[in-house]
Design a protein around this motif. Structure first.
Motif, PDB file in Angstrom:
ATOM      1  N   GLN A 109     -55.207  14.812  -4.766  1.00 47.08           N
ATOM      2  CA  GLN A 109     -54.940  14.221  -3.432  1.00 47.08           C
ATOM      3  C   GLN A 109     -53.646  13.408  -3.455  1.00 47.08           C
ATOM      4  O   GLN A 109     -52.820  13.507  -2.548  1.00 47.08           O
ATOM      5  N   GLU A 131     -59.875  10.394  -1.210  1.00 42.56           N
ATOM      6  CA  GLU A 131     -58.992  11.008  -0.209  1.00 42.56           C
ATOM      7  C   GLU A 131     -58.586  10.015   0.879  1.00 42.56           C
ATOM      8  O   GLU A 131     -57.429   9.943   1.283  1.00 42.56           O
ATOM      9  N   THR A 175     -55.077  20.219  -5.795  1.00 48.74           N
ATOM     10  CA  THR A 175     -56.006  20.647  -4.733  1.00 48.74           C
ATOM     11  C   THR A 175     -55.615  22.073  -4.365  1.00 48.74           C
ATOM     12  O   THR A 175     -54.637  22.620  -4.902  1.00 48.74           O
ATOM     13  N   SER A 210     -56.075   7.501  -0.520  1.00 49.51           N
ATOM     14  CA  SER A 210     -54.785   8.158  -0.766  1.00 49.51           C
ATOM     15  C   SER A 210     -53.999   8.339   0.529  1.00 49.51           C
ATOM     16  O   SER A 210     -52.797   8.073   0.597  1.00 49.51           O
TER      17      SER A 210
END
Length: 928
Positions: free
Chosen positions: A294, A235, A348, A238
């Motif tokens: 993500q 995360e 997600t 990203s």
């Protein structure tokens, strides 16, 4: 004739320059330049235009004009010095130094030249020192990072230093010049997450605000590689790559508002091709199985932020058209994903909602019916192309796509519901034995019943179906969703107490079940979100909202959900809180129209007894006690397209309702409410910004600004408050904004300067003319603080305005608070400038009578200020002092000065100082 006209234009330009109208002066000089060939006159005109350039901060033009004057006369000392000033502002210190050196040679005794020479010498030495140290630091950092044997602590420190350096213009340029991009690529090749992250963040800093560097970096790193880095599961990585791409897009599209100079002026190739390539790669990421959830979210966030127009006044919507033609089917594929199917892309909790928001933004950005028809046809073809009697999964994707569009452009979704086979397929899926089919169908039914007309259709056709599923299913996920469907249908009458869809007590039962699920932590977050969705509808009922705020565990469970990574819940939580605080717009009920409606047997909306103010205040207290502010602050921080302008408006409404009672504002500040309101006041819908600004005004009016808005944040509060000083706002908003500005302007001159720069002064002056006592009082108190600022004082000194007259006349008002504030302003103005003391006696014939009334005032603070004004006038000018002594003022000063200095110590002291001043002039003598 032409030469004479040129001389005339030069004189005209000089007059404009003296009046500080530099644009007009530049125009006159430019016209004169076209008419003359006389070298001496040309040199003067170029030199004068250079002076205008310096005043208007057009330093490139100023340097160019000064150079032309120097070309004509190499010893033109004024032109040399002006070019020096312009070059210094442009950062060309070595060239500026040469010019001032020549000036100092021509006029060695000129102190100004000598001082500039010293200053530039120091600046050049400092620049060289920084450059030298930066060069070596950059090299050393890369050596540490690329050495596999480096200690972990050293590597981490070097990585952090590199990131910081990349964010500074000088540092970014040094990294760039020292082969930094190639070295950063080597860091990316190491595949070590911490080094890759450091490289990405450094590149991000280097791209910010510099088109040339951003272009080079984009081509060096390559968009394929950037997108593959953003596609990873990590995360943090990203998000960092998303920020890098955003910095590149901002620089290439000119969205970065920073001022560019120097090498940034270099020619850069057309950026449209690069921007199109970035958009194309982001669209490809949406449907790639290799991209993590993500990464997909970040791609959607970038498209949401950069494709639709930010301002609909801009005609060009070509980016949206490009995405519709080349990417709408890809976005629809994301919207139609069903998480429980094996073919589903990695997602997600937020992915489908982000895609729905993107569809909505793209649809809203279309300019005409043919564009909207084209959009609709693509959607229709995509959905009908999915229908397949042999493949239930494809049908499921089709209905899920409709469901996703209904969460975006609702009107388009409604049209798609009318497609042959859509409603039938929804009903068929509801009756399926497969739980995944039921889940998708129930969600689609919920989203389809947003409008009362459609809800009525579904009440007659779908309620029995939902009830049947609710009774038969053992799956909690389906149970909750069917319940929410029933909640939504049950609340179709809105806040109207008399227009209930279900029997008395049904909504309370539904709400109780929702609260029960909300508190059940054993159920997954995505499913518990639906319980909040149900409450968002049911809390339109006053009984439900009153029960809900008394259920502290349920409230806190909702607040905890609002803080999770699932941002799809934001709108539902915000809606529930708006309902609980009654901060939605309520149309004013006109009694005559109610009577007319009853007479004609029309339905009249009814207010629930628990929607009265006492109940609302009690609910606000309970929400604050349960910790609503920390949840709101967390929601505002969400860096996601899911935090839409509409959601921001709902949050602003809640904040305003919570700030209503002055006693609660301390709690709101302590829990970070002041800080959270600033972004809501600066971005979002017009209504949302006004509501947030009003809430800020309420806090700023009664709180210590240093605590409520710590550090530099306090300066961001000024603009929203100034925006409330508008005749289109209501009186309470004007009044509380003035109170807030009064509080801020009393803190520091830097804040007064900020208020002045936001052009608040004319508005404050307008409210000083108001007939409304409280508005006039608040504006005068604000001006009392503002006159401490030099630029404000200069406006009072300027000829041809009645500012001072207004303040003097306000000192004669009957309102004690207005008198006190106006006398305070006048005391400070007359203390600052002798000219204003003399001007005060000329603005109105009543000045002496008003001053005497102030000096005899029964309110000590007003009397003290009046006596200070008297002292300032006495000290300003002997003739004026004589005039005052010959009036009744001397008798007043004598009476006040003879009093015993008990609680009136300050007043008596000033009166005695006035008498001593009169003695110094020899107008009076002491009595033995």
């Amino acid at each position: 004739m032409a030469e004479a006209e040129a001389v005339q234009l030069k004189e005209e330009g000089n007059r404009h320059f003296q009046l500080q109208d530099f644009k007009a002066a530049t125009k006159s000089y430019s016209q004169a330049l076209k008419l003359t060939k006389d070298k001496a006159l040309l040199a003067t005109l170029y030199r004068n235009r250079a002076a205008c350039g310096l005043k208007t901060e057009s330093y490139v033009q100023a340097a160019s004009d000064a150079s032309r004057a120097i070309d004509i006369n190499s010893s033109d000392i004024k032109a040399l010095y002006r070019r020096c000033q312009a070059l210094e502002h442009l950062g060309k210190l070595d060239q500026a130094f040469k010019d001032v050196q020549r000036c100092a040679t021509l006029e060695p005794r000129n102190q100004n030249f000598q001082e500039t020479l010293r200053r530039l010498n120091t600046s050049i030495q400092e620049k060289l020192r920084v450059q030298f140290s930066t060069d070596s630091r950059v090299q050393k950092m890369f050596e540490i990072l690329l050495d596999e044997n480096s200690e972990a602590d050293k590597s981490e420190k070097a990585a952090n230093n590199l990131i910081v350096l990349g964010r500074e213009e000088a540092g970014a340029e040094k990294i760039f010049q020292n082969n930094g991009v190639a070295l950063l690529l080597k860091l990316l090749d190491t595949k070590k997450p911490e080094l890759v992250l450091a490289a990405v963040r450094t590149l991000s800093g280097m791209c910010s605000g510099h088109r040339a560097r951003a272009t080079v970096i984009l081509h060096a790193v390559q968009i394929d590689r950037i997108c593959s880095l953003m596609a990873v599961e990590n995360e943090e990585m990203s998000l960092a790559v998303c920020n890098l791409l955003q910095a590149i897009i901002d620089s290439l599209s000119g969205e970065d508002e920073r001022e560019h100079r120097g090498k940034e002026e270099a020619l850069v190739l057309d950026t449209k091709k690069d921007l199109k390539q970035i958009t194309s790669h982001l669209l490809d990421m949406l449907v790639s199985k290799k991209v993590s959830g993500q990464g997909r979210d970040q791609a959607l966030n970038l498209l949401n932020k950069n494709v639709p127009r930010k301002d609909l006044a801009i005609h060009d919507n070509s980016r949206t058209i490009y995405v519709v033609d080349n990417g709408l089917r890809k976005i629809l594929k994301v919207v139609g994903q069903v998480p429980d199917l094996p073919s589903c892309l990695p997602l997600t909790d937020n992915t489908r909602m982000l895609a729905s928001i993107l569809i909505n933004k793209l649809y809203d950005d279309l300019r005409c019916d043919p564009e909207r028809d084209h959009f609709r046809k693509i959607c229709e073809e995509y959905i009908t192309g999915k229908f397949d009697p042999q493949d239930m999964d494809k049908n499921l994707n089709a209905i899920q796509t409709v469901s996703g569009i209904l969460q975006g452009p609702f009107d388009l979704g409604n049209q798609l519901l009318g497609l042959k086979g859509v409603m039938e397929m929804m009903v068929a899926l509801c009756g399926s034995e497969r739980e995944t089919d039921q889940l998708v169908a129930v969600e689609a039914l919920i989203h389809a019943s947003t409008k009362l007309s459609r809800a009525t259709f579904i009440i007659t056709n779908g309620v029995s179906l939902l009830k049947q599923i609710y009774k038969t299913t053992k799956n909690e996920k389906i149970k909750i969703r069917t319940l929410v469907g029933l909640c939504k249908l049950g609340s179709a009458g809105g806040t109207d107490y008399g227009l209930r869809q279900f029997a008395e007590g049904s909504t309370e039962k539904l709400a109780k079940q929702c609260r029960k699920w909300l508190c059940n932590t054993a159920i997954d977050t995505r499913t518990r979100r639906w319980a909040v969705e149900g409450l968002a509808y049911l809390t339109l009922d006053a009984d439900v909202k009153d029960d809900f705020v008394q259920d502290v565990p349920a409230l806190q469970a909702m607040f905890e959900l609002a803080k999770t990574s699932d941002k799809t819940i934001l709108y539902s939580v915000a809606t529930t809180l708006v309902n609980c605080t009654n901060s939605y717009d309520v149309k004013e009920v006109i009694p005559e129209l109610v009577q007319l409606a009853k007479f004609s047997k029309q339905h009249v909306p009814e207010e629930h007894p628990k929607d009265k103010k006492d109940f609302i205040d009690m609910r606000v207290k309970r929400l604050l006690k349960a910790g609503v502010i920390s949840a709101l602050a967390c929601m505002v921080k969400a860096d996601s397209a899911i935090l839409t302008d509409q959601t921001k408006e709902l949050l602003a409404r809640v904040f305003l309702a919570l700030c209503d009672n002055p006693k609660d504002r301390g709690t709101i500040v302590a829990q970070g409410g002041g800080k959270a309101l600033i972004p809501l006041a600066l971005e979002g819908t017009d209504v949302g910004k006004v509501k947030a600004a009003h809430a800020l005004a309420k806090i700023a009016a009664v709180s210590n600004p240093d605590i409520a808005f710590p550090g530099e944040r306090v300066y961001e509060v000024v603009r929203p408050l100034v925006s409330l000083l508008d005749t289109q706002r209501d009186g309470l908003q004007n009044y509380e904004a003035l109170l807030g500005l009064t509080n801020l302007s009393g803190r520091s001159d830097k804040l007064r300067q900020k208020i002045f720069k936001e052009r608040a002064l004319p508005d404050i002056e307008n409210y000083m003319f108001e007939n409304h006592d409280q508005l006039r009082q608040a504006a005068t108190e604000c001006m009392c603080n503002m006159v401490l600022n030099k630029e404000v004082q200069e406006r009072f000194l300027a000829d041809g305005n009645d500012r001072l007259k207004l303040v003097v006349l306000l000192c004669g008002e009957d309102d004690g608070k207005v008198q006190n504030a106006a006398a305070g302003a006048l005391a400070m103005l007359t203390a600052a400038h002798k000219k204003l003391c003399l001007k005060m006696t000329q603005v109105t014939t009543q000045w002496l009578e008003i001053l005497q009334r102030l000096c005899l005032h029964d309110q000590l603070s007003v009397q003290h200020r009046g006596l200070v004004i008297a002292y300032n006038l006495l000290a300003a000018d002997a003739e004026l002092a004589k005039k005052l002594v010959e009036s009744e003022l001397l008798e007043i000063l004598t009476v006040v000065g003879k009093q015993e200095p008990d609680e009136k110590a300050e007043v008596v002291q000033v009166a005695r100082e006035c008498l001593i001043k009169c003695m110094d002039y020899g107008f009076i003598k002491p009595v033995s």
